[in-house]
Design a protein around this motif. Sequence first.
Motif, mmCIF file in Angstrom:
data_model
loop_
_atom_site.group_PDB
_atom_site.id
_atom_site.type_symbol
_atom_site.label_atom_id
_atom_site.label_comp_id
_atom_site.label_asym_id
_atom_site.label_seq_id
_atom_site.Cartn_x
_atom_site.Cartn_y
_atom_site.Cartn_z
ATOM 1 N N GLY A 278 0.836 -1.479 0.285
ATOM 2 C CA GLY A 278 0.041 -0.191 -0.052
ATOM 3 C C GLY A 278 0.928 0.873 0.526
ATOM 4 N N ALA A 279 0.148 2.414 -0.325
ATOM 5 C CA ALA A 279 0.498 3.390 -0.494
ATOM 6 C C ALA A 279 1.677 3.993 0.699
ATOM 7 C CB ALA A 279 0.588 4.831 -0.601
ATOM 8 N N ASP A 280 1.123 3.584 2.076
ATOM 9 C CA ASP A 280 1.651 3.486 3.464
ATOM 10 C C ASP A 280 2.603 2.458 3.968
ATOM 11 O OD1 ASP A 280 1.872 5.512 5.476
ATOM 12 O OD2 ASP A 280 0.274 4.006 7.072
ATOM 13 N N GLY A 281 2.922 1.917 2.721
ATOM 14 C CA GLY A 281 4.286 0.596 3.090
ATOM 15 C C GLY A 281 5.258 1.460 2.515
ATOM 16 N N SER A 282 6.367 0.822 2.232
ATOM 17 C CA SER A 282 7.737 0.789 1.710
ATOM 18 C C SER A 282 7.598 0.840 0.864
ATOM 19 C CB SER A 282 9.101 -0.224 2.724
ATOM 20 O OG SER A 282 8.621 -0.865 2.330
ATOM 21 N N PHE A 283 7.089 -0.094 -0.458
ATOM 22 C CA PHE A 283 7.209 -0.464 -1.472
ATOM 23 C C PHE A 283 8.019 1.303 -2.482
ATOM 24 C CE2 PHE A 283 4.902 -1.416 -6.160
ATOM 25 C CZ PHE A 283 6.261 -2.173 -6.190
ATOM 26 N N LEU A 284 6.891 2.441 -2.555
ATOM 27 C CA LEU A 284 7.202 3.796 -3.222
ATOM 28 C C LEU A 284 8.938 4.100 -3.042
ATOM 29 C CD1 LEU A 284 7.216 5.606 -5.764
ATOM 30 C CD2 LEU A 284 5.783 7.042 -3.858
ATOM 31 N N GLY A 285 9.296 4.116 -1.451
ATOM 32 C CA GLY A 285 10.897 4.564 -0.619
ATOM 33 C C GLY A 285 11.521 3.688 -1.173
ATOM 34 N N ASP A 286 11.612 2.139 -0.851
ATOM 35 C CA ASP A 286 12.007 1.259 -1.002
ATOM 36 C C ASP A 286 12.850 1.320 -2.808
ATOM 37 O OD1 ASP A 286 11.906 -0.482 0.672
ATOM 38 O OD2 ASP A 286 10.827 -1.853 -0.053
ATOM 39 N N VAL A 287 12.271 1.487 -3.416
ATOM 40 C CA VAL A 287 12.311 1.876 -5.294
ATOM 41 C C VAL A 287 12.876 2.836 -5.745
ATOM 42 C CG1 VAL A 287 11.313 1.955 -8.169
ATOM 43 C CG2 VAL A 287 10.011 0.143 -6.060
ATOM 44 N N LEU A 288 12.375 3.796 -5.033
ATOM 45 C CA LEU A 288 12.869 5.507 -5.159
ATOM 46 C C LEU A 288 14.648 5.031 -4.724
ATOM 47 C CD1 LEU A 288 10.540 8.150 -4.970
ATOM 48 C CD2 LEU A 288 10.722 6.457 -6.750
ATOM 49 N N GLN A 289 14.484 4.909 -3.711
ATOM 50 C CA GLN A 289 16.404 4.246 -3.339
ATOM 51 C C GLN A 289 17.405 3.727 -3.991
ATOM 52 O OE1 GLN A 289 16.702 4.211 1.148
ATOM 53 N NE2 GLN A 289 18.183 2.568 1.023
ATOM 54 N N ARG A 290 16.496 2.216 -4.392
ATOM 55 C CA ARG A 290 17.696 1.944 -5.561
ATOM 56 C C ARG A 290 17.879 2.635 -6.546
ATOM 57 N NH1 ARG A 290 15.378 -4.642 -4.602
ATOM 58 N NH2 ARG A 290 17.358 -4.855 -5.757
ATOM 59 N N ILE A 291 17.041 3.443 -6.786
ATOM 60 C CA ILE A 291 16.757 3.596 -8.517
ATOM 61 C C ILE A 291 18.399 5.242 -7.593
ATOM 62 C CG2 ILE A 291 16.543 6.165 -9.755
ATOM 63 C CD1 ILE A 291 13.280 4.558 -9.425
ATOM 64 N N ALA A 292 17.741 5.734 -6.770
ATOM 65 C CA ALA A 292 19.195 6.252 -6.624
ATOM 66 C C ALA A 292 20.881 6.023 -6.272
ATOM 67 C CB ALA A 292 18.831 7.601 -5.002
ATOM 68 N N LEU A 293 20.549 4.942 -5.579
ATOM 69 C CA LEU A 293 21.783 4.347 -4.944
ATOM 70 C C LEU A 293 22.415 3.274 -6.621
ATOM 71 C CD1 LEU A 293 21.354 2.872 -1.610
ATOM 72 C CD2 LEU A 293 22.233 5.188 -2.589
ATOM 73 N N ALA A 294 21.785 3.392 -7.256
ATOM 74 C CA ALA A 294 22.145 3.199 -8.744
ATOM 75 C C ALA A 294 22.536 3.963 -9.211
ATOM 76 C CB ALA A 294 21.245 2.558 -10.021
ATOM 77 N N THR A 295 22.886 5.206 -9.728
ATOM 78 C CA THR A 295 23.447 6.431 -9.795
ATOM 79 C C THR A 295 24.157 7.387 -9.022
ATOM 80 O OG1 THR A 295 21.182 7.424 -10.071
ATOM 81 C CG2 THR A 295 22.118 6.553 -11.911
ATOM 82 N N GLU A 296 23.472 8.054 -7.824
ATOM 83 C CA GLU A 296 24.376 8.851 -7.263
ATOM 84 C C GLU A 296 25.031 8.119 -6.106
ATOM 85 O OE1 GLU A 296 22.455 11.803 -7.565
ATOM 86 O OE2 GLU A 296 20.867 10.614 -9.930
ATOM 87 N N LYS A 297 26.104 9.386 -5.523
ATOM 88 C CA LYS A 297 27.296 8.015 -4.620
ATOM 89 C C LYS A 297 26.714 7.683 -3.489
ATOM 90 C CE LYS A 297 29.677 12.424 -7.082
ATOM 91 N NZ LYS A 297 28.282 13.601 -6.855
#
Length: 438
Positions: A278-297
Amino acid sequence: MSSQQQVQNLLDFVDASPSPWHAVKSVETQLLGFNFVKLNETLQWDLQPGGRYYVVRDDSSIVMFVQGQKPLVETGFKIIGAHTDSPGLRIKPNAATGMDGLLRLGVEIYGGPILATFTDRDLSLAGRINYKDDNNNIVSSLLKFDRPLLRLPNLAIHMNRSVNEEGLKLQKQNELPLILSAIAEESLSHAYFSKLLLEQSECVAERLLSFDLAVYDTQKGAFWGAENEFYADSQLDNLASCHAALQALLDDTVLENENTLVCAFFDHEEIGSESNKGADGSFLGDVLQRIALATEKNKEDFSRALAKSFMISADMAHAYQPNFPLAYDPDHKVTVNKGPVIKVNANQRYSTESVSLAMFVDWCEQAGVPYQKYSHRCDLACGSTIGPTTSARLGIRSIDVGNPLWAMHSIRESAGVLDHGYMIKVLKKFFTASPQVV
Ligand code: ZN
């Protein structure tokens, strides 16, 4: 594409998506046509700038994204959120009961449907079933009956004389079970229902382990009105917003721009969003973090990217119905075919605040799209949506918008043809806009 054609595409999408599990499958089908690659949350991700990806969690929530060419710390994430679920009836685990020569299915109420609208409709079942395959793995597969299978017949007016004065009141435990069959063998009810599901699924397993089944209306979507200026279907709240967001994303000029674009469609909005998908779960935050860590420092760059981000939470709004003028704030009537609605609530039932509102108005004006502002009556409880939850979890600026809709949570909702095209247009503008640092 004409507004009429855009809405026909929407109706086809809704009719192919009678449950949240089917809705995610319909979204996946469209994404694969645009070369999106499916990612598995249990594996390592190798993301490339310009790459198109999507992730599904538990079959009914999906996050899709285009990895931007520009650094995230410069652009932030541009996110559109919506939900895949709709209120209605769900089949209980031990549903089938034989009595008085009829086989009925027990149901549970999911979210807040207008129950009276489920009577006398050509209802059926759609969802997923789980069983063991030949390799001893538990697998899920989608299941859908295309034909009318179930019914909730009304009580004749001769036995309910005050129905037109008092409205139809259904006792939730005893008066909602749905009629499935006239098989007389009452002791075999459960086995009969399981066999029916297995036959329909065409799976070779000998027995079902479990299922998630939603009741849906087999009537297809339709245009109506003297000029076909309106349309009706089930589940428009909120598959219409999912469809608008998807059309905005799957546009060549949008896909080729250099921003990191995200659409997140969640299950469980209608029951409060609190679940692993759900939107109150970790799903979106988990995906955004993985997107960021794939490219950012580092993690600080992720925090900087979030601080630059913006989310449009798209969910349907309450269109003015002139037969019920007292239900609305007279200064905040929103009308079908007059453009997307910006929802405002000082108590943060909607995540809109004055800066995000100003930004959305600017995108509408740049796109040449009309817009309206909605505020609920002060003496009625206001609904909510995924905007406040997601915005609070991620700490990003957000706005709640949606197209005007009649009869929200009826099994047959209605909206205006022009609004769907307007919404797609302004969402495209949002995706391609330069970052606006405030
Ligand atoms: Zn909704």
